[in-house]
Write an enzyme that holds these catalytic residues in place. Structure first.
Site, short mmCIF file in Angstrom:
data_model
loop_
_atom_site.label_atom_id
_atom_site.label_comp_id
_atom_site.label_asym_id
_atom_site.label_seq_id
_atom_site.Cartn_x
_atom_site.Cartn_y
_atom_site.Cartn_z
N GLY A 96 34.72 39.27 47.02
CA GLY A 96 35.71 39.59 46.12
C GLY A 96 37.14 39.09 46.60
NE ARG A 138 51.40 22.88 53.01
CZ ARG A 138 52.36 23.16 52.16
NH1 ARG A 138 53.43 23.75 52.65
NH2 ARG A 138 52.64 22.41 50.95
NE ARG A 152 28.34 39.94 43.38
CZ ARG A 152 28.09 40.74 42.44
NH1 ARG A 152 26.71 40.38 41.85
NH2 ARG A 152 28.94 41.77 41.99
CG ASP A 200 31.26 43.76 56.41
OD1 ASP A 200 32.32 43.23 57.13
OD2 ASP A 200 30.82 44.61 56.41
CB SER A 219 31.90 36.03 53.23
OG SER A 219 32.13 36.53 51.93
CB THR A 277 37.99 42.38 51.59
OG1 THR A 277 37.98 43.84 50.97
CG2 THR A 277 37.97 42.99 53.10
CG ASP A 296 37.42 47.46 49.47
OD1 ASP A 296 38.48 47.87 48.77
OD2 ASP A 296 36.54 47.21 49.05
CG ASP A 348 35.56 47.27 53.84
OD1 ASP A 348 36.14 46.21 54.00
OD2 ASP A 348 34.47 47.45 52.94
NE ARG A 394 56.25 59.90 41.91
CZ ARG A 394 55.62 60.70 42.99
NH1 ARG A 394 55.30 61.81 43.02
NH2 ARG A 394 55.19 59.82 43.93
NE ARG A 397 31.62 50.49 44.15
CZ ARG A 397 31.71 49.38 43.59
NH1 ARG A 397 31.50 48.23 44.21
NH2 ARG A 397 31.94 49.28 42.24
CD GLU A 449 35.66 51.41 43.63
OE1 GLU A 449 35.23 50.83 42.56
OE2 GLU A 449 35.63 51.04 44.81
#
Lengths: 328, 328, 328, 328
Positions: free
Chosen positions: B15, B29, B76, B107, B109, B130, B132, B134, B159, B176, B227
């Site tokens: 992603g 560079r 992918r 991960d 990758s 990423t 996330d 994570d 709001r 996730r 999620e």
């Protein structure tokens, strides 16, 4: 055994910065969470002297986490520098039942807090709030991350014009004593050169770098300059100097100014403010005083206020090398 | 003694996230700075297999530091999971003279890179990209800080409507397997409750908290939901459940979705990308392989790719307590 | 000769939209400028029934010109649809000394105002506030311009991801009955196709267009879809349909949702709100009633409320052709 | 009968403005839609003289609708003011097969186009691109709406600081000859006073207004000042003057500068650019020449270039009254 804290006063002092409101909210709600009262003090130490107070409960700070500026306002107070002024302030706090103080601000604000503590034994905790990030004992001050985003956002806009016209821009950013904003925003904005108070690269190096940049095929460039740079010329004089020495350059100047202090705080600054506010109040509850809460290596820590005031926040010199490589 | 690196290949995989372009620019560079060639590989490992390459010099990456997405594109590749696919990829790299690889991704990758290295002894460095956050071995992945700002910006808008109508909003954000975005953006946005994959607070606690919120005088509330939360209902089912149990609430759902992956990177992500790119290339030059460059306690460090893949990025549980206090 | 107006009541009703606060501010300050009192009515007609009022002077509306939402809040009122409810509302207004009403909202809100006027002869002026721009008698409703910017900003972010992954995105935007947002934001965001309630292009045309787009060398595409489009499938069904018929496409869906209603108003909406508020109050002073103030051909004008309710705001069909050409 | 157009040249000239890229994209794609070739001319008239050209097809303008600046770049050309320069330019166009020209820019750019047309009979259409909105024959120039949003966004940030410190800010915005930006952004940002080139309110009025503002209970104020205001003092002199005469005020100055020209265009500017580009190319196809396409009363219209150059874009004086009322 420490005195039980029943009521915390909170104030903002010095230049405002994004995240101060989020910190006020955190102090107020942490007090409520621990069933402690909280008193908002308007206009910093001046409001303490004038008794410009407002009782604050958790609903007083609804919908401010995302607001720039400070709802408690800020002001300089010459009167607080006098013993008489501090006496009035102390009497007001006692009258209002306040028995501990959270000061959100910078060096000067902390100094005021320390003197106040030394005279009246009043527990004081500091929260570092300034966009300049020039406070020892914390990797990030409140508002610094937001200011970086504001600055790169402005320079992104300037770059549109610079690259459409093949021009060189000198952009002056805040930072009288510290180059944190210039250095990080300069890297973030892809600046050709960055001038900071901590290092004088010299005029020769600047000319040299701009010449190389032209030779390497770059058609436009941005130089980011901290207010307090040591190059010995103000930004307009520097423009004249460069144009005189490198006639191929058409230089424009932009001084970003006070907008750098405003705006809705970044997520980082909101979370930091929330964490620091919790720690400040809970440290007071634990009987601590004369500390600044701050962030070190991603953890909330305490630094004695005295150190926070005397110490010098160092820039990461490795970033100068990164900047150099990035402008290849 | 390590082989001298003459040409580095760089790709983005998985992603996309804001800051990937700034990292590509930094890799390109830094190569130029050290007089090394650089080859851009399009569409991740799939482009490696197809030989979808482009020679990149310092001017190839002008004006991308502030762009979201990835100019090298991402995809992918099922074929890269086969030995035949990796053989083709290897042959293409050899043909192109590439002798080291920088993989910007997550991960999956990195796993691809490790296998590739184990088969062909090809030096590989990973840069964590990423939103996330994570990935073990770095406090911040590229794009995470930007995504936090995107999310709080969206919730600030929600709001406005929530508080105008005294409504309750369930806002689903990405994550996730990790609650970093939900937890930090939730605190930043002043959420009443935050549901994350790492902890199941349970439905009772949610109902209880919403009831208390109403009782405390709050007229509107935001619940931020990752999620991958563990509450056992998706966000729409949760809305039905809450409305059935707390008829005083009118619940609206907003799923923020893919916009969280886009946008101009924050200053933090741009600087981080610049630093990580320098370190990745210079580590390859130093003869290192199979590491991920990352940020730990504000310093750029190396973590073995194997650890980065197997390890689990922990959330700061103290933040759950801060969130609790903030929703007083 | 018209009765002299001494006190104006102002309320917001229906869905909130950016610029409502700027309009409230304008109404309040125009009253003050003409030495008329102003009463803020909370939560629309429901607050009128409940007597949920607040006296407002020029300082009550400081620093709200740039705030989304409505400080007067909004709510639906079933009770106001009954004669008894309206009687209560009338009695409350009389008791509060209010002798004219400014209603900021959409069709439904204006209908309520008209009925109220017909029963009690109460002077009523409408200000069109809704992001949908679906009100006859004004080229722009308050909040519409802001919503367009919010939507294109979101789609710009989505495009980063779409073009990094060569994907097709279906983005659903607000607009149950009117395609203004979809059409304009679709052109602004460079959409491949735009589906609106006013025209059913048909599924064939959509497939055809997407195939041509692929053939023309586009690697990613955005289709903007109004909630109320007439294609006969919801956005998720449409995704399935397209993926079944065009297997080369990997479709993602994003429903922008309520964030479209929020955010700080654009300059255009702030100026429009200021102008409309002045005109609404000064028209009441002039003895007029039952009009909506609006913008036509850049001029502030009056349209009878009855027409504003019954009329249909037309989209500019020429824009469909522009969209077509732009997606060449 | 008009000559059939086979190839259109397009250039941007003068100061860049947001929306120019969207207009280039529209010209290129409208050409493609009508099976006409399109040639991009770099750096305005100077690039015409130097033959700095690029063939452009619909894919050349992918992903630029949202980019500030101009991909064709802009430059001043002294040489184009000479007959010799224009001869070279003409020869280059003929050689490249170009038989009509779209000029995106302001007054000066249109004048160049007109002279070129008078000498060589070359069909020319103008598209008004400048943030200043100072062109006769269109209610909006490209970039104006975006610049207004940029300015109010900056002043919103400045207001955070102003209201935290109870300060007065003088904010200088662009507008040498026209007060459109100052007047509209001033109203949008809630300015206390607005100084524009079209009207000299005089120093007395300014002092008077500031005094009244203080008396009315306002704690902070913003004065928006167009570059070309007629008050006879520059913004720094004005600060000194006000501080000398109203010692209760602490005045800060902010000059917004070039960032006003940059940034991603608003939805309005993107749609306007798309519409004007279509009309410009289709008017050339229809055999028209020497017109500027523009927006009048929400419709795309043609104005003879000569009128566009000679005419004066009027500000809406009613807005001055609205501003007055708003600062009550």
């Amino acid at each position: 055994m420490p005195k039980t804290i029943k009521k915390v006063g909170v104030l903002t002092s010095g230049g405002d910065s994004p995240g101060m409101n989020a910190a006020i909210r955190s102090v107020v709600r942490t007090c409520a969470y621990h069933n402690i009262e909280c008193l908002g003090i308007y206009r910093g130490y001046q409001g303490m002297i004038e008794g410009d107070f407002k009782e604050m409960g958790p609903r007083s700070v609804n919908n401010i986490v995302n607001k720039g500026g400070t709802i408690l306002k800020s002001a300089r107070s010459l009167e607080f520098k006098t013993p008489e002024g501090r006496k009035k302030a102390y009497d007001n706090l006692v009258k209002a039942g306040v028995d501990a103080l959270v000061v959100i601000g910078g060096d000067g604000s902390f100094t005021g807090g320390l003197i106040f503590n030394s005279e009246y034994g009043f527990p004081v905790m500091g929260i570092p709030g300034t966009i300049d990030n020039d406070i020892f004992g914390t990797s990030h001050t409140l508002g610094y991350d937001t200011a970086l985003n504001t600055v790169v956002d402005c320079i992104d806009k300037i770059r549109d014009t610079a690259s459409s016209h093949n021009r060189l821009f000198f952009v002056e950013v805040m930072g009288r004593d510290a180059g944190h904003i210039a250095l990080n925003a300069g890297i973030g904005a892809g600046a050709e050169e960055i001038l900071i108070p901590e290092e004088d690269l010299g005029l020769e190096r600047l000319l040299d770098s701009l010449q190389k940049s032209k030779a390497s095929g770059k058609s436009s460039s941005i130089v980011v300059i901290a207010e307090g740079d040591k190059i010995g010329k103000n930004v307009f004089e520097l423009k004249d100097y460069v144009e005189a020495n490198l006639p191929e350059y058409d230089v424009r100047v932009s001084v970003l100014g006070h907008m750098q202090r405003g705006g809705s705080p970044s997520c980082f600054d909101r979370v930091l403010a929330s964490r620091l506010g919790v720690k400040a109040v809970e440290s007071l509850i634990d009987g601590k005083s004369n500390y600044m809460v701050g962030l070190k290596e991603d953890k909330v820590t305490l630094t004695p206020l005295e150190q926070a005031i005397k110490g010098k926040s160092e820039i990461d010199m490795e970033l100068l090398r990164v900047s150099d490589i990035m402008s290849t």
